[in-house]
Scaffold this motif. Structure first.
Motif, mmCIF file in Angstrom:
data_model
loop_
_atom_site.group_PDB
_atom_site.id
_atom_site.type_symbol
_atom_site.label_atom_id
_atom_site.label_comp_id
_atom_site.label_asym_id
_atom_site.label_seq_id
_atom_site.Cartn_x
_atom_site.Cartn_y
_atom_site.Cartn_z
ATOM 1 N N VAL A 1 6.366 52.499 43.183
ATOM 2 C CA VAL A 1 7.065 51.211 43.293
ATOM 3 C C VAL A 1 8.573 51.435 43.212
ATOM 4 O O VAL A 1 9.027 52.406 42.605
ATOM 5 N N THR A 2 9.309 50.563 43.864
ATOM 6 C CA THR A 2 10.775 50.598 43.765
ATOM 7 C C THR A 2 11.246 49.297 43.139
ATOM 8 O O THR A 2 10.581 48.265 43.254
ATOM 9 N N ASN B 1 3.081 44.438 39.351
ATOM 10 C CA ASN B 1 2.516 43.571 40.383
ATOM 11 C C ASN B 1 2.933 44.026 41.778
ATOM 12 O O ASN B 1 2.181 43.919 42.742
ATOM 13 N N LYS B 2 4.131 44.579 41.868
ATOM 14 C CA LYS B 2 4.678 45.011 43.162
ATOM 15 C C LYS B 2 4.151 46.391 43.576
ATOM 16 O O LYS B 2 4.177 46.748 44.753
ATOM 17 N N ALA B 3 3.712 47.172 42.609
ATOM 18 C CA ALA B 3 3.314 48.567 42.874
ATOM 19 C C ALA B 3 2.163 48.655 43.874
ATOM 20 O O ALA B 3 1.347 47.744 43.988
ATOM 21 N N GLN B 4 2.134 49.780 44.612
ATOM 22 C CA GLN B 4 1.083 50.018 45.612
ATOM 23 C C GLN B 4 0.449 51.380 45.361
ATOM 24 O O GLN B 4 1.078 52.269 44.790
ATOM 25 N N LEU B 5 -0.784 51.522 45.843
ATOM 26 C CA LEU B 5 -1.447 52.825 45.785
ATOM 27 C C LEU B 5 -1.316 53.528 47.135
ATOM 28 O O LEU B 5 -1.356 52.878 48.181
ATOM 29 N N GLN C 1 2.974 53.227 32.620
ATOM 30 C CA GLN C 1 1.914 52.266 32.932
ATOM 31 C C GLN C 1 1.296 52.564 34.298
ATOM 32 O O GLN C 1 0.091 52.438 34.487
ATOM 33 N N LEU C 2 2.139 52.983 35.252
ATOM 34 C CA LEU C 2 1.621 53.348 36.583
ATOM 35 C C LEU C 2 0.671 54.534 36.471
ATOM 36 O O LEU C 2 -0.357 54.601 37.135
ATOM 37 N N ARG C 3 1.037 55.465 35.612
ATOM 38 C CA ARG C 3 0.252 56.676 35.420
ATOM 39 C C ARG C 3 -1.123 56.372 34.798
ATOM 40 O O ARG C 3 -2.086 57.094 35.013
ATOM 41 N N ILE D 1 9.824 42.079 33.291
ATOM 42 C CA ILE D 1 10.185 43.000 34.374
ATOM 43 C C ILE D 1 9.042 44.011 34.582
ATOM 44 O O ILE D 1 8.769 44.435 35.702
ATOM 45 N N MET D 2 8.353 44.346 33.504
ATOM 46 C CA MET D 2 7.206 45.247 33.650
ATOM 47 C C MET D 2 6.097 44.546 34.445
ATOM 48 O O MET D 2 5.517 45.121 35.366
#
Ligand code: AMP
Ligand code: MN
Ligand code: MN
Length: 316
Positions: free
Chosen positions: A221-222, A208-212, A244-246, A202-203
């Motif tokens: 990301v949602t 993979n779905k996250a955007q800048l 991880q996004l951070r 899930i991570m």
């Protein structure tokens, strides 16, 4: 203020302890340490009850967690103590019991804490609630189990002493805990490095779905309930994703919104070095810390994301 002083002053015949909703490592570690400490240091108080939500993960194995009650009853306590609870609405299992208690104490470290109890021991400089508690216990009653709970609380909220909420005192207090022979290597491994296969997948999907956004300063990301279902993941499997996004180079703010029930979302925000995300979350009725905060929002995926991005964009 020592726990023993508070007990001597208030002379409670029974004590209730509670943490916050969706308890994290600091919440569980703080509450279990306090439960074990009271049992040991004040055997004259035979009736100590620990109220914590039922959890699934590794924290279940903390000493004392097995003694916790997961459902509210109708008892009246002489003294009720909350640990790591930033506001009265965020008390987990025992909100009603807190209201009915003769005396109340709030032990916490959230800068947004309004001081909702009769006695409030809130140190916003402390990296964790466990750190606040360290100084409230008398050495002679400390043991390996209590120290393990406190250490767990500390490392969860400081990311093993790497976030900016780590102060010299945090490390000194943690050093004292090592004196009790705690197995800190395995506590850290089990808390942060070990992941189930579902959690890893899930991570991977979410990253993979996250955007800048905001010229790369914000990563967001949602994750909807249906996406979680596809991976067999539950809310408890999402803990490490926002950090991880951070970590992404150039990112100052990380936003992770996940759906907790149909059209109702929990947002976790993190910042790297300048932004105060507790202020961003306060816009939506939430709160937390400068570098880690949360709030809830209603709407569809796009509304929630756009709403959070607008506030962060304004602040950046
Ligand atoms: P989380 O993103 O859930 O790990 O939360 C980060 C920090 O923000 C924690 O210290 C929480 O106490 C705080 N927090 C999370 N959600 C909320 C909320 N809905 N209202 C107030 N504070 C929150
Ligand atoms: Mn917490
Ligand atoms: Mn905390």
């Amino acid at each position: 203020m020592k726990i023993s002083e508070l007990v001597r002053e208030l002379k409670p015949r029974n004590i209730g302890i509670a943490g916050h909703v969706h308890p994290d490592g600091d919440c569980i570690g703080s509450c279990t340490s306090l439960y074990l400490y009271l049992k040991k240091a004040h055997p004259e108080i035979t009736d100590v009850a620990l109220y914590l939500e039922e959890i699934k993960g590794e924290l279940k194995n903390l000493p004392g967690y097995g003694r916790s009650v997961h459902e509210e009853d109708d008892r009246v306590f002489d003294l009720f103590i909350t640990c790591d609870v930033s506001e009265i609405e965020r008390i987990g299992v025992a909100k009603e019991l807190f209201g009915k208690a003769v005396n109340t104490i709030c032990i916490d470290h959230h800068v947004t804490n309004p001081g909702f109890a009769d006695t409030n021991i809130v140190d916003a400089e402390a990296g964790s609630c466990a750190e606040v508690l360290c100084e409230m216990y008398d050495r002679q009653f400390m043991d390996r189990d209590i120290a393990s709970c406190l250490y767990t609380g500390m490392i969860h909220d400081t990311g093993v002493f790497q976030y900016q909420n780590t102060r010299p005192k945090t490390l000194r207090l943690a050093a004292d805990l090592l004196e009790y022979g705690i197995d800190f290597s395995s506590i850290i491994d089990r808390s942060f490095n070990e992941r189930t296969f579902v959690q890893s997948r899930i991570m991977g999907y979410t990253l993979n779905k996250a955007q800048l956004y905001h010229s790369g300063k914000t990563a967001a990301v949602t994750l909807s309930i249906s996406e979680m279902k596809e991976y067999g993941a539950t809310l408890e499997d999402l803990d490490m994703i926002v950090s991880q996004l951070r970590f992404i180079e150039g990112v100052e703010a990380a936003i992770f919104a996940y759906e907790v029930s149909d059209g109702y979302w929990k947002l976790s925000m993190r910042s790297k070095s300048v932004l105060d995300v507790s202020k961003a979350c306060a816009v939506f009725g939430g709160g937390g810390h400068v570098r880690a905060a949360g709030c809830n929002m209603s709407g569809d995926e796009k509304q929630v994301l756009d709403g959070a991005l607008a506030v962060i964009g304004e602040m950046l």
